[in-house]
Design an enzyme around this catalytic site. Structure first.
Site, PDB file in Angstrom:
ATOM      1  N   VAL A   1       0.827  -1.211   0.000  1.00 16.60           N
ATOM      2  CA  VAL A   1       0.000   0.000   0.000  1.00 16.60           C
ATOM      3  C   VAL A   1       0.860   1.260   0.000  1.00 16.60           C
ATOM      4  CG1 VAL A   1      -0.271   0.208   2.522  1.00 16.60           C
ATOM      5  CG2 VAL A   1      -2.080   1.042   0.988  1.00 16.60           C
TER       6      VAL A   1
ATOM      7  N   GLY B   1      -5.569  -6.809   0.920  1.00 18.86           N
ATOM      8  CA  GLY B   1      -5.980  -5.899   1.981  1.00 18.86           C
ATOM      9  C   GLY B   1      -5.059  -4.699   2.025  1.00 18.86           C
ATOM     10  N   GLU B   2      -4.885  -4.116   3.201  1.00 20.73           N
ATOM     11  CA  GLU B   2      -4.036  -2.942   3.432  1.00 20.73           C
ATOM     12  C   GLU B   2      -4.620  -1.656   2.847  1.00 20.73           C
ATOM     13  OE1 GLU B   2      -0.103  -3.544   1.909  1.00 20.73           O
ATOM     14  OE2 GLU B   2       0.245  -5.388   3.039  1.00 20.73           O
ATOM     15  N   GLY B   3      -5.655  -1.749   2.020  1.00 17.11           N
ATOM     16  CA  GLY B   3      -6.119  -0.612   1.233  1.00 17.11           C
ATOM     17  C   GLY B   3      -5.548  -0.624  -0.162  1.00 17.11           C
TER      18      GLY B   3
ATOM     19  N   ASP C   1      -6.758  -2.357   5.992  1.00 19.77           N
ATOM     20  CA  ASP C   1      -6.740  -3.269   7.136  1.00 19.77           C
ATOM     21  C   ASP C   1      -5.440  -4.047   7.182  1.00 19.77           C
ATOM     22  OD1 ASP C   1      -7.229  -6.315   6.004  1.00 19.77           O
ATOM     23  OD2 ASP C   1      -8.171  -4.807   4.733  1.00 19.77           O
TER      24      ASP C   1
END
Length: 361
Positions: free
Chosen positions: A96, A313-315, A171
């Site tokens: 990210v 995830g992570e954005g 997340d």
């Protein structure tokens, strides 16, 4: 403390129509840029401005937390990876971080329930270490859940007050796709086998353990689906509860949000329950490879901008979509009109075309 949100005011419908009218006079056939036009119109309505203004401070907030359900063997990675990844975010080494640089965004990581010590600047909102194993106990106490929601609201306010004009929620938490699947299944009436995915890349044995864990957690969650806070306390974690508060408050603050994958999608489904109409302020950056995510997006009536089979995830998926928002703004703001460019419009031809002669004359 109160977990009530004020009514959500939707994006400006009048401005949306003005943006549509502007697209109709730009040097292209109407609708020829497809969903890019719809996206620009939505951003204009969110900003209350035609043409929309360029984004000056895209901001990613990654919510980190561990989950007790990980002990049941539902993930391919051990829980200590969460704390290690928090450090990786802080040094700019995560996916990210790299994608945010491309999109002109900055990244903030917040420790809500990491089962490790993290720096003070990251852990100031921390509620607890890890969470209860949701197949047999509540993830949080009611008080802890309320604290997490309040933290998410405060974080949204902090970012908007600091000038953030588009937000991304991300997340980080080993095992977090299990509570995400439970939340989505509970509020959409889905069965465990419909929502369970491979998460971090689990094998068949771990998939079966995960399915059983979701089944057991879902039995507990369905008892409290009429109370979003109780549902979050029962089946989420402080990271997801905070994210739900963040997403709801962003809508209250009239700030557009690009949603990421299944974990953010789960928080969004609950946030819409807490603040009805919040979804009007969100756009789905992508559709995750996790099966529960498609169910969540369908429930929210959101169509993803990208489908790249991502599940990190992570954005990361949301940030990957940010350049589409930037492009949508620039098209609506900077593209020439037929009049300004001296280009003939089809409507002009229709108006100028002489009426056909009557053969009877």
């Amino acid at each position: 403390m109160s977990t009530e949100f004020p009514p959500v005011v939707p994006p400006d419908e009048t401005v949306l129509r003005e943006a549509e009218a502007r697209h109709a006079v730009l040097t292209k056939p109407v609708g020829s840029l497809g969903r890019l036009e719809e996206l620009g119109n939505w951003i204009a309505a969110c900003q209350g401005s035609v043409p929309p203004k360029p984004f000056v401070r895209p901001r990613v907030v990654v919510f980190a937390g561990d989950h007790g359900i990980t002990a049941q063997g539902v993930s391919a990675f051990p829980s200590e990876v969460t704390g290690q990844m928090v450090a990786n975010f802080m040094t700019g080494g995560a996916a990210v971080n790299v994608l945010a640089q491309v999109a002109g965004a900055t990244v903030r990581v917040v420790d809500m329930a990491v089962d490790a010590d993290t720096p003070a600047g990251v852990s100031q909102h921390k509620v607890r270490r890890s969470s209860g194993s949701i197949d047999r106990e509540d993830a949080l106490t009611r008080e802890q859940c309320e604290l997490a929601i309040a933290a998410g609201r405060a974080l949204a306010d902090e970012e908007v007050d600091a000038g953030a004009d588009v937000l991304v929620a991300g997340d980080m938490g080993i095992g977090n796709t299990t509570p995400a699947a439970v939340l989505i299944a509970s509020l959409t009436g889905s069965e465990p086998v419909a929502v369970v995915g491979r998460g971090t890349g689990i094998d068949d044995q771990a998939w079966m353990r995960k399915t059983a864990a979701i089944r057991d957690a879902l039995r507990r969650a369905r008892l409290v689906i009429s109370d979003p806070v109780a549902l979050l306390a029962t089946a989420s974690g402080a990271d997801i509860a905070a994210m739900a508060g963040f997403l709801a408050q962003a809508a209250v603050r009239k700030t557009p949000v690009v949603l990421d994958g299944v974990v953010v999608g789960a928080a969004a489904v609950v946030a819409e329950e807490m603040a009805p109409g919040a979804r009007e302020w969100w756009v789905a950056g992508h559709q995750s490879a996790e099966p529960a995510h498609a169910i969540a997006l369908g429930h929210l009536n959101l169509k993803p901008l990208l489908e790249f089979e991502m599940r990190l995830g992570e954005g990361s998926g949301a940030v990957l979509a940010l350049p589409l928002l930037i492009s949508a703004v620039k098209v609506l703001a900077e593209m020439a009109t037929f009049e300004s460019a001296g280009v003939t419009n089809r409507e002009d031809l229709t108006r100028e075309e002489p009426a056909p002669e009557d053969p009877a004359e």
